[in-house]
Design an enzyme around this catalytic site. Structure first.
Site, short mmCIF file in Angstrom:
data_model
loop_
_atom_site.label_atom_id
_atom_site.label_comp_id
_atom_site.label_asym_id
_atom_site.label_seq_id
_atom_site.Cartn_x
_atom_site.Cartn_y
_atom_site.Cartn_z
N ASP A 1 -36.52 -23.36 -60.86
CA ASP A 1 -37.33 -23.32 -62.06
C ASP A 1 -38.03 -21.96 -62.09
O ASP A 1 -38.63 -21.54 -61.10
CB ASP A 1 -38.36 -24.46 -62.01
CG ASP A 1 -39.23 -24.49 -63.24
OD1 ASP A 1 -38.68 -24.56 -64.36
OD2 ASP A 1 -40.47 -24.43 -63.10
N ASP B 1 -30.27 -36.52 -17.71
CA ASP B 1 -30.11 -36.85 -19.13
C ASP B 1 -31.32 -36.49 -19.98
O ASP B 1 -31.22 -35.75 -20.97
CB ASP B 1 -29.83 -38.34 -19.29
CG ASP B 1 -28.35 -38.64 -19.15
OD1 ASP B 1 -27.60 -37.73 -18.78
OD2 ASP B 1 -27.94 -39.78 -19.41
#
Length: 998
Positions: free
Chosen positions: A442, A841
């Site tokens: 815009d 992990d």
């Protein structure tokens, strides 16, 4: 527009069909059920049954219009959804008694109201609420009502408690299996093993709780980003307050763009229209009035209460006053939320993909565990030992933290973007930011500074420049009071103006209005016009605001008792079409076609200079009803040329979008020459010639043609709100992920439809911020590049974490499977597998999710929204890397067997090799490109995670208690060399086999 026929289930009615009124690629459609007796009971039946269908996310039906608004699984086709609607309609008419049994037991909150305010007279309501139309409530009455009724806020859903988050980590299948293993260990005398197993489970739960609870706090804070305000009349003064301070009896002032913060009965309405789609599902604006509704029915549906406004809706046009009748949970929106009950935060598409990947790995690891268990028994290992080993392998192999990694990374991304002045209001928006392929910009307030200033005035072939606060003709200063036509032009710009001016005692003033109208006021003040005197001389009676069908504004002012002045300003072509005469030397003369062409040429000349041009005209008439005056046969006055400077840094931002592979389009209400000049200055198109499309050419274009045009057009001029929505949808139908920027009410339909709606934080309206997914707090488009970069980085980082977790866990499966099948004993015992899961992990996985943006993140094209987070090529790469890790660890294990036989010492060598190799593998997962050829920014989190995990791993050899629990033995210098070699070798192979073109 598609028509899908619906089999008529009622023989007493004519053939019916479902008509798709509107459809987008986001899993949203609006259908119309034609030809059916669409009662409130059928409405309830459809809403209730469709809402619990697994493929339908939400549904709103309207018994007045027969419209149904559906949000559904985007993987489903609209035709499939219509079939579902068809089935329920058939059931309703074919088995009427059975259908009634499945209606919701609670009454739908939106159907009834405790008090029928819409049926009451205005005077009765005002008297009952002890308020006043002109003065509103007193401050004392407001304080009393706040004490009695509380603040105007809906009850918030209680977030999950810390205890429930913690307990949820013990409800998973892997943890249940591991707990069973601990129980078996206790029954067989292995108390120490049981303590270690449950200790690992508890540590996992604690780490999960810390990360997830922090993530939930960040995600729950999203709703606090937008705090709308409201204008109310109190003690006879119009003031702005926070919406939470509104009480029953307050008088609301309603203006275009106004968000409705509470339920109110209208006491004044002038061409007032509202968007009630959030409540009724009806997308078309509803015209409102203040008259009492006359009805013999005990219940009037919400869609027919046209003298009421409700919380959650907003004004699209006109103006009015309303007295608040319900606040907080007593509003219609509050009742609906109460019936919805507690709902959990829905999973994002990325989280669902990760959950699916985790499920696939569960099945794979379960099969491997079964093989390991069977082979172990056949090789003579004990039953209990193999049960614990198999279960531990399952837990170690399945990265149950995948969704947690995604949620944590998304939440931290929200926090980081908030620090960059980018406020994310919807979790999925972060994922979409990295996929943006086209951005509709815009112009006003986004590309430009939204600080208009008048530069040129033209009338009757003459031109005046405005410089340094003065009017200049060449090098001569002009006094407007010496030229009637010029003074008339300036006066009309002041009268046809909604800006409010307030003066201070030190002669300074403040203007409150749009940038365009403020600029006109500043021009008049610079010319010496007394604004207050002019307003007092010509009091305003009627205002005609701009609309989609009329790109101009007009105001009606009283001159004498029955004589009125009509002041008009707007698009020069539209204003000129309504003019038949002009003023010349204080005389009215006909406006010829030749003169109209001269004015048109002058307008285009100014527009090509990048000026926004307004045409000004007026009319004068005698009438007893000023509302009956028409905007025709006006008197032409002149042109006003204004400029809104391009924001600093916008050109560079547009260039950055292009480098990132994002198509930029400008959408503006300006004339084509003005829009073209600005687009050229911004270099909106780099590769192709700049093309522009005017809304007049857009009106008769079919959706198919518009989709084709969107491939070529860069600028859309003289665009209405409906056109903005059409453009966004056309781009989406081409398969693009679309972002839309906007700050006004006219941008809201397109903001809602776009995958990423972006509103301005300061200059934006409450409504625009309410429907947007992203709010730029500093109104700076440059921060959108930061947001896109962050969105891409978050997605890439999650992929890195997932890649690391899958490859390392798969390597554990391979090591155990190959060793057992080959008859080489068990390289890893149950305790070691659990330790692997804990050490290798969690921390490296989270650290990879915190990687800084890669240097080329904004030079790569956006990813496809249909691209899975783990592609087939990724699985191939993961398989290769897992094979390398497992082969290296098994080689070290083979060395141990050669030196020490199948023993704890050989198992220790394999254990240390696999852990060290997995941790070093995290370095390779930082980028799909070779690290030696593409250096990355330093990641202190990963350094800390790898250093801490490696240190903890080697410390375990020195602590007797840990050695005994893990069943490991001290190592000599030769063992350490083998372990180091087996850990480094997979990293070197992985880097050497990477492609430079990834």
């Amino acid at each position: 527009m598609n028509n899908l026929h619906l089999i008529n289930p009622n023989p007493h009615q004519t053939l019916s069909f479902v008509k798709i009124l509107h459809e987008t690629v986001k899993g949203r459609c609006r259908c119309k059920v034609n030809g059916l007796l669409y009662s409130d009971q059928l409405k309830q039946y459809l809403e209730f049954n469709l809402s619990i269908h697994k493929d339908i996310l939400s549904v709103k039906a309207n018994s007045t219009t027969s419209n149904i608004l559906l949000y559904f699984n985007p993987h489903k086709k609209v035709s499939e959804i219509v079939v579902i609607i068809n089935q329920y309609v058939q059931e309703y008419y074919q088995y009427p008694q059975k259908s009634r049994e499945y209606l919701p037991q609670k009454p739908t909150a939106s159907l009834t109201s405790s008090t029928s305010w819409h049926l009451e007279d205005i005077e009765t309501i005002i008297s009952q609420l002890k308020t006043s139309k002109d003065r509103g409530l007193s401050s004392l009455a407001v304080q009393q009502k706040l004490k009695e009724d509380g603040i105007n806020a809906l009850s918030e859903i209680e977030p999950r408690s810390g205890l429930s988050i913690f307990i949820d980590y013990f409800k998973s299948v892997p943890v249940a299996l591991l707990s069973s293993a601990a129980l078996l260990s206790i029954l067989t005398g292995g108390m120490a093993d049981a303590v270690v197993i449950m200790g690992v489970v508890t540590i996992n739960a604690i780490l999960g709780y810390v990360t997830e609870s922090h993530s939930e706090k960040i995600i729950n804070s999203l709703k606090n980003f937008v705090n709308p305000s409201a204008w109310v009349v109190r003690d006879g003064t119009l003031i702005e307050i926070d919406t939470t301070e509104i009480v029953q009896g307050d008088v609301l002032s309603l203006q275009p763009g106004c968000y409705i913060p509470a339920d109110a009965r209208l006491i004044e309405a002038h061409r007032l229209t509202l968007d009630e789609s959030a409540l009724t599902g009806e997308s078309l604006p509803i015209e409102k009035h203040q008259e009492r509704i006359i009805s013999n029915q005990t219940t009037v549906p919400l869609g027919e209460r046209n003298n009421m406004v409700y919380r959650g809706t907003f004004v699209t046009g006109g103006q009015g006053l309303g007295v608040v009748v319900s606040t907080g949970n007593l509003t219609e929106m509050g009742k609906i939320q109460a019936l919805m009950g507690e709902t959990n935060q829905p999973a994002t598409p990325m989280e669902r993909q990760l959950e699916q990947a985790g499920t696939q790995l569960v099945w794979l690891s379960s099969a491997v565990c079964g093989v390991v268990f069977t082979v172990g028994l056949l090789r003579g290992y004990g039953l209990l030992e193999m049960v614990k080993t198999s279960i531990s392998l399952a837990v170690a192999a399945v990265p149950e933290g995948l969704p947690t990694v995604a949620t944590t990374t998304l939440a931290l991304g929200i926090l980081k973007m908030r620090q960059q002045k980018v406020l994310i209001r919807r979790l999925e928006a972060i994922e979409a930011l990295g996929s943006i392929q086209a951005i509709c910009l815009d112009k006003t307030g986004t590309l430009t500074s939204n600080r208009m200033s008048v530069l040129k005035l033209c009338w009757d072939g003459r031109e005046i420049d405005l410089r340094d606060g003065r009017l200049w003709s060449g090098n001569q200063v002009i006094n407007p009071y010496g030229c009637d036509e010029l003074l008339k032009l300036i006066h009309l710009c002041v009268l046809c103006n909604d800006s409010q001016i307030s003066y201070h005692s030190d002669q300074t003033y403040i203007l409150d209005g749009s940038s365009t109208e403020n600029a006109l006021m500043e021009m008049a003040i610079a010319a010496g016009v007394d604004i207050r005197e002019l307003h007092g001389k010509y009091p305003r009676f009627v205002t005609h605001h701009r609309s989609e069908a009329r790109n101009l504004m007009a105001t009606v002012h009283q001159i004498q008792t029955s004589t009125y002045l009509i002041a008009v300003k707007g698009n020069p072509k539209e204003v000129l079409e309504r003019c038949s005469t002009k003023m010349e030397n204080s005389q009215l003369i006909p406006l010829t076609e030749r003169e109209k062409q001269a004015i048109t040429d002058q307008n285009e000349t100014m527009a090509r200079q990048g000026l926004r041009v307004l045409g000004v005209a007026y009319g004068q008439a005698e009438t007893s009803d000023p509302h009956s005056l028409t905007l025709s046969h006006l008197i032409w006055v002149g042109l006003i040329g204004m400029a809104d400077p391009i924001r600093p840094g916008v050109k560079e931002t547009i260039n950055n979008f292009h480098q990132a592979g994002i198509t930029t389009l400008m959408i503006t209400g300006d004339q084509s020459p003005t829009a073209y000049a600005i687009a050229q200055a911004l270099h909106l198109s780099q590769e192709k010639p700049l093309k522009i499309l005017d809304s007049r050419e857009l009106s008769d274009v079919s959706p198919e043609v518009l989709r084709s045009l969107c491939q070529e057009v860069h600028v859309f001029a003289r665009i209405s709100p409906a056109h903005k929505l059409q453009i966004v949808q056309a781009l989406q139908q081409r398969g693009l992920v679309v972002a839309m920027t906007g700050d006004g009410i006219n941008d809201t339909p397109a903001l809602k439809a776009a995958e990423v709606g972006i509103a301005m934080g300061h200059t934006g309206t409450d409504v625009a911020r309410e429907v947007a997914d992203v709010v730029l707090e500093d109104d700076d488009l440059e921060t959108m590049i930061v947001a896109v970069s962050q969105g891409r980085t978050i997605y890439n980082n999650i992929r890195k974490s997932v890649h690391f977790l899958l490859s390392t866990n798969l390597s554990e499966i391979m090591v155990m499977l190959l060793a057992n099948v080959g008859g080489f004993g068990q390289p890893l015992n149950a305790m070691q597998l659990l330790w692997l899961n804990l050490v290798t992990d969690i921390f490296p996985g989270l650290a990879l999710a915190l990687e800084a943006p890669e240097p080329d993140v904004l030079t790569l094209p956006p990813r496809s929204p249909d691209e899975p987070i783990i592609k087939s090529s990724d699985f191939q790469r993961i398989l290769v890397e897992s094979s390398t890790l497992s082969a290296s660890a098994l080689s070290a294990y083979g060395y141990g067997i050669w030196r020490y036989g199948i023993s704890p010492h050989a198992s220790t060598v394999a254990f240390m090799s696999l852990v060290s190799g997995q941790l070093l593998h995290a370095l390779s997962c930082r980028s799909p490109k070779p690290l030696y050829a593409h250096p990355l920014p330093h990641n202190p989190y990963l350094t800390a995670a790898l250093g801490g995990s490696l240190g903890l791993q080697w410390v375990s050899l020195a602590i007797p208690g840990l050695r005994n629990l893990l069943h490991i033995t001290p190592l000599n210098l030769g063992d350490s060399g083998v372990i180091a070699s087996s850990a480094i070798l997979p990293l070197l192979i992985s880097e050497a086999t990477k492609s430079h073109e990834n």
